[in-house]
Design a protein around this motif. Structure first.
Motif: not given
Ligand code: ADP
Length: 215
Positions: A162-180
């Motif tokens: 899986l290649f991911a390029d700044e996948p949380t770049g547009n998200l707030d902290k909580d949503n970034s955490r879910i993605i991570i």
């Protein structure tokens, strides 16, 4: 070794000047690894990801997937990309006129029947906690949900990398955490991941960090 790059060179011409991005760059990744690529803007992180993912040919050098030179043959490259690589970008690029389920299933129809693609798409979306959202259109989803659908889409063909390029770049902290957390779960299940990020906190969940500098 699942992915290996040898002596990569890449530069871009801008007017009269040449921007050197990669000069003799080497990379090795074992199956099941989780690599965070970090470094300042313009260091060449996206360029590297595109070259490793078969999206952009290097000027010189080689990329091997399971020992096979991916840029050797155009048709084979398409095949490797479709079957073995998944991509997630900063922007989700979901199709607005299709539901979450359809967005995930459509690329699955390249390699499989429509029925199988739909049932697999549903399975992945449920696993990602989106059971109640499968018939929603992208605009009816939150930013975090849209990005989770984009990850589900990247997984539909059961990729090995899986290649991911700044996948949380547009998200707030909580949503970034879910993605991570999702990436961590997928990696624990055996998926090899390369993640480009400028956020050191996000990078810290990876098994190792690759630091790039401007040349
Ligand atoms: P990063 O992802 O670390 O921010 P990039 O790989 O996007 O870095 O870019 C590295 C350098 O190459 C930058 O100076 C950028 O402007 C340049 N670059 C990237 N893609 C192109 C392109 N298609 N044409 C011209 N220059 C480019």
């Amino acid at each position: 070794m699942i992915l290996e790059a040898k002596s990569l060179y890449k530069s871009y011409k801008k007017g009269n000047s040449t921007i050197k991005v990669l000069e003799g760059f080497n990379f090795e990744m074992e199956k099941g690894d989780f690599v965070a690529v970090v470094g300042p803007s313009g260091a060449g992180k996206s360029t590297l990801l595109h070259i490793l993912g078969g999206l952009e040919k290097p000027d010189e050098g080689f990329v091997f997937f399971n020992g096979e030179n991916i840029y050797n043959d155009r048709k084979n490259l398409d095949n490797i990309r479709n079957k073995h690589f998944g991509f997630v970008f900063q922007f989700h690029y979901l199709l607005n006129d299709f539901t979450a389920l359809e967005n995930v299933a459509i690329p699955g129809m390249i390699n499989d029947s429509e029925n199988n693609a739909f049932s697999r798409a549903k399975e992945i979306l449920v696993k990602m906690g989106l059971e109640g959202r499968i018939n929603h259109f992208p605009k009816e989803l939150s930013g975090g949900e849209q990005q989770r659908v984009a990850i589900a889409r990247a997984l539909i063909n059961d990729p090995s990398v899986l290649f991911a390029d700044e996948p949380t770049g547009n998200l707030d902290k909580d949503n970034s955490r879910i993605i991570i957390d999702e990436f961590k779960r997928l990696n624990a299940e055996g998926l090899s991941i390369i993640l480009v990020t400028h956020d050191e906190k996000i990078a810290s969940v990876a098994k190792r960090t690759l630091r790039m500098e401007k040349l």
